[in-house]
Design a protein around this motif. Structure first.
Motif, short mmCIF file in Angstrom:
data_model
loop_
_atom_site.label_atom_id
_atom_site.label_comp_id
_atom_site.label_asym_id
_atom_site.label_seq_id
_atom_site.Cartn_x
_atom_site.Cartn_y
_atom_site.Cartn_z
N LYS A 164 -41.20 7.08 -20.18
CA LYS A 164 -42.04 6.37 -19.23
C LYS A 164 -43.28 7.19 -18.88
O LYS A 164 -44.39 6.65 -18.76
CB LYS A 164 -41.25 6.04 -17.97
CG LYS A 164 -42.02 5.15 -16.98
CD LYS A 164 -41.13 4.58 -15.90
CE LYS A 164 -40.22 3.50 -16.46
NZ LYS A 164 -39.41 2.84 -15.41
N ARG A 167 -45.73 6.77 -21.62
CA ARG A 167 -46.32 5.43 -21.62
C ARG A 167 -47.45 5.30 -20.60
O ARG A 167 -48.49 4.70 -20.88
CB ARG A 167 -45.25 4.38 -21.30
CG ARG A 167 -44.51 3.89 -22.53
CD ARG A 167 -43.31 3.05 -22.13
NE ARG A 167 -43.65 1.92 -21.30
CZ ARG A 167 -42.81 1.35 -20.43
NH1 ARG A 167 -41.58 1.83 -20.27
NH2 ARG A 167 -43.18 0.30 -19.74
N GLU A 189 -39.48 4.03 -10.70
CA GLU A 189 -38.19 3.36 -10.93
C GLU A 189 -37.67 2.76 -9.63
O GLU A 189 -37.17 1.63 -9.60
CB GLU A 189 -37.19 4.36 -11.51
CG GLU A 189 -37.54 4.76 -12.95
CD GLU A 189 -36.70 5.90 -13.48
OE1 GLU A 189 -35.95 6.51 -12.66
OE2 GLU A 189 -36.78 6.19 -14.69
N LEU A 229 -48.02 0.01 -15.82
CA LEU A 229 -46.77 -0.75 -15.95
C LEU A 229 -46.96 -2.21 -15.54
O LEU A 229 -46.40 -3.12 -16.15
CB LEU A 229 -45.67 -0.10 -15.12
CG LEU A 229 -45.24 1.30 -15.58
CD1 LEU A 229 -44.16 1.85 -14.66
CD2 LEU A 229 -44.73 1.26 -17.02
#
Length: 270
Positions: A164, A167, A189, A229
């Protein structure tokens, strides 16, 4: 071979290597592109090669933008002639963040550099570098690294990659490292878990309180990562607008905890 250990930027490095090896690299250059993709690393290796002496290469602006005092120091050092057949080089990071006074003073050195000297400016935003400086530099544009390149460089540095973190780094090793050294991934998260919770409104305060221990820089890193995201998941323009407003609040006057609490309530109302 020059740049043998540098990952990515094959097109840019091929051009720079050819110019350097042919003795045609310009005295004044500007490296622009995302932060943390290796621009300064390229410059340091390049000028060590061109000057053949690391002691004849000086770097400024790494921690904060160049000041008028440092410009005078650069000018005095550059115009002190080196030994026979020696070259000198100055690398100036954060060139796009220089104040007008420092930029104008540097312009005088850029206009008439001594024949044995190189000046390389580095920045994220090409347009933020004043036009009179841009016009005197050969511009080399660097793009983000691929995710595989980011992972490879992290591993080479002995840092365990997080999928993550890679990313949301936007192809920047520097950003990936900052994320891995902060609680950003954990906060991300928890953020998406909160949105899925049936008791989300009751969780807003306890979640936002976790940001009271984060610096503004870490909170900004969270917002930038969240934006990536959100774009991946939905591309909802209202979410992106809310994140942009939160980023502006944070930059100018907001405390991380208050800004994140506002952002969550704003998103829940969308």
């Amino acid at each position: 071979m020059l740049f043998n250990e540098i990952v990515g930027h094959s097109k840019q490095l091929r051009i720079i290597r050819k110019l350097a090896e042919q003795g045609r690299f310009p005295q004044s250059s500007l490296f622009v592109g995302p932060e943390g993709v290796g621009k300064r690393t390229v410059a340091e290796e390049l000028f060590s090669y061109l000057t053949k002496n690391k002691l004849n290469v000086r770097t400024y602006g790494v921690e904060s933008p160049l000041t008028i005092k440092e410009v005078r120091e650069i000018s005095e050092w550059l115009f002190t002639k080196p030994g026979k057949d020696e070259m000198k080089a100055v690398i100036i990071d954060r060139a796009d963040e220089m104040r007008g006074e420092a930029a104008n003073a540097l312009l005088k050195t850029l206009e008439e550099p001594p024949g044995y000297a190189f000046l390389c400016l580095i920045g994220k935003n090409e347009e933020a570098v004043i036009p009179t400086i841009r016009s005197r530099c050969r511009i080399f544009r660097f793009g983000p690294l691929s995710e595989s390149n980011v992972i490879y460089i992290l591993e080479r540095k002995g840092i365990k990659p997080n999928e993550k973190a890679v990313r949301v780094s936007r192809g920047s090793v520097g950003t990936a490292i900052e994320i891995l050294e902060s609680p950003v991934v954990e906060r991300l998260e928890e953020f998406f878990k909160l949105l899925k919770s049936p008791n989300k409104l009751k969780l807003v305060t306890s979640y936002s309180e976790k940001f009271s221990k984060l610096s503004r820089e870490e909170a900004l890193l969270f917002l930038n990562s969240l934006e990536v995201l959100v774009f991946e998941k939905s591309g909802n323009p209202k979410w992106e607008e809310a994140i942009n407003r939160a980023r502006n609040f944070l930059k100018f006057y907001g405390k991380p905890q208050s800004v994140i609490e506002w952002l969550i309530l704003e998103i829940l109302s969308i």
